[in-house]
Design an enzyme around this catalytic site. Structure first.
Site, PDB file in Angstrom:
ATOM      1  N   LEU A 153       0.073  -1.359  -0.499  1.00  0.00           N
ATOM      2  CA  LEU A 153       0.659  -0.229   0.204  1.00  0.00           C
ATOM      3  C   LEU A 153      -0.060   1.027  -0.276  1.00  0.00           C
ATOM      4  CD1 LEU A 153       4.540  -0.848   0.027  1.00  0.00           C
ATOM      5  CD2 LEU A 153       3.019  -1.266   1.964  1.00  0.00           C
ATOM      6  N   ASP A 154      -0.329   1.960   0.636  1.00  0.00           N
ATOM      7  CA  ASP A 154      -0.923   3.233   0.239  1.00  0.00           C
ATOM      8  C   ASP A 154      -0.046   3.913  -0.809  1.00  0.00           C
ATOM      9  OD1 ASP A 154      -3.012   2.923   2.016  1.00  0.00           O
ATOM     10  OD2 ASP A 154      -2.017   4.043   3.617  1.00  0.00           O
ATOM     11  N   GLN A 155      -0.640   4.749  -1.642  1.00  0.00           N
ATOM     12  CA  GLN A 155       0.094   5.430  -2.702  1.00  0.00           C
ATOM     13  C   GLN A 155       1.311   6.172  -2.159  1.00  0.00           C
ATOM     14  OE1 GLN A 155      -2.265   8.142  -5.033  1.00  0.00           O
ATOM     15  NE2 GLN A 155      -0.604   8.613  -6.453  1.00  0.00           N
TER      16      GLN A 155
END
Length: 299
Positions: free
Chosen positions: A139-141
């Site tokens: 998942l993106d930050q």
């Protein structure tokens, strides 16, 4: 394995913001016994959350009505305490977590330790120093929600090699700009990547990786809409590109056309993951509730 989110939330101290200020100044005010360096250390360790995301930037601007939560040092050091994440499920083969926005999934060039992967590695090695954790997907930050890790390389390969077959549903909640008029719809395109690692859509058949996204509007106002989004395919930045294609970019996503960021994070949350277990073949579903700010902004 019990969810430790509520436990850590109960151990955190919560402070209401009553006037506009910066995060460092606010923390110095509510924790008068601590100096600037001590407060900055707490921030750097990821012990501070604003509303529903971890915040480490000391100049972060606060507005009245926001809630700042601080996890005390003794709780952060306590065995099993995971900062910026909680465990939804664990067995001998895998771990499923609920990740907060602001926490890296894995290390990058700037940050090696304050990641979900590093924390889980420490967690499993407390039981056995030889234990390992393997990345299955990312998942993106600034994306929050459900994320899964494998406990051995065989399970990792099995999940990745048969991902589309085993994963029955990947549901996201997207807070997007503007009022989406169609109550539901499907977006398809072929995704390509520039040399600058920015994804974009091509309408030309087979010009890139085929991508398909379904969406349903949950609620909206004239400024924002909250969508439930289901990935038919799982391409890099697929939702973000397709929301831009729709003319309603994800809130806070400047890279893909967003003009505003009132929630100070990316308006994307992985709220549901349904899959067939890699060894038992049992169908499992994991859920993470939508961040309150998503509902608030689109109401």
């Amino acid at each position: 394995m019990p969810n430790n989110k509520k436990h850590l939330a109960s151990k955190s101290k919560h402070y209401a913001v009553e006037e506009s200020t910066t995060l460092l100044l606010f923390l110095l005010k509510v924790m008068p016994k601590r100096g600037r360096n001590s407060v900055k250390s707490i921030l750097e360790r990821g012990q501070v959350s604003v509303d529903d995301h971890i915040e480490t930037f000391y100049k972060y601007e606060l507005n009245p009505g926001q809630i700042v939560s601080v996890l005390p040092n003794k709780e952060a050091r306590r065995e099993g305490a995971l900062i910026g994440m909680s465990i939804l499920y664990e067995d001998t083969e895998m771990i499923v977590i609920d990740k907060e926005a602001g926490l890296l999934s894995i290390a990058n060039q700037k940050e090696k330790r304050k990641t979900a992967h590093h924390q889980l590695m420490d967690y499993v090695r407390k039981k056995n120093p030889r234990n390992q954790i393997y990345i299955v997907h990312r998942l993106d930050q600034d994306t929050s929600g459900v994320m899964m890790f494998a406990k051995n390389e065989q399970v990792k390969r099995q999940l990745q090699d048969s991902w589309n077959k085993r994963v029955k549903e990947r549901g996201y909640l997207a807070l997007v700009e503007g009022k989406v008029k169609e109550k539901s719809g499907t977006i398809t395109s072929w995704l390509r990547e520039t040399k600058a690692h920015r994804m974009y859509s091509s309408s030309e058949k087979n010009d890139g990786q085929f991508a398909k996204t379904n969406y349903t509007v949950l609620q909206s106002n004239n400024r924002f809409s909250l969508l439930e989004v289901h990935l038919v395919t799982g391409r890099k930045n697929q939702i973000r590109v397709h929301m831009q294609d729709l003319g309603h970019p994800v809130v806070g996503d400047k890279k893909y056309g967003a003009q505003s960021n009132p929630i100070r994070r990316l308006g994307l949350h992985a709220h549901k993951l349904t899959l067939t277990h890699p060894t038992t073949n049992e169908e499992l579903t994991f859920n993470s509730p939508a961040p309150k700010t998503f509902w608030k902004m689109s109401n």
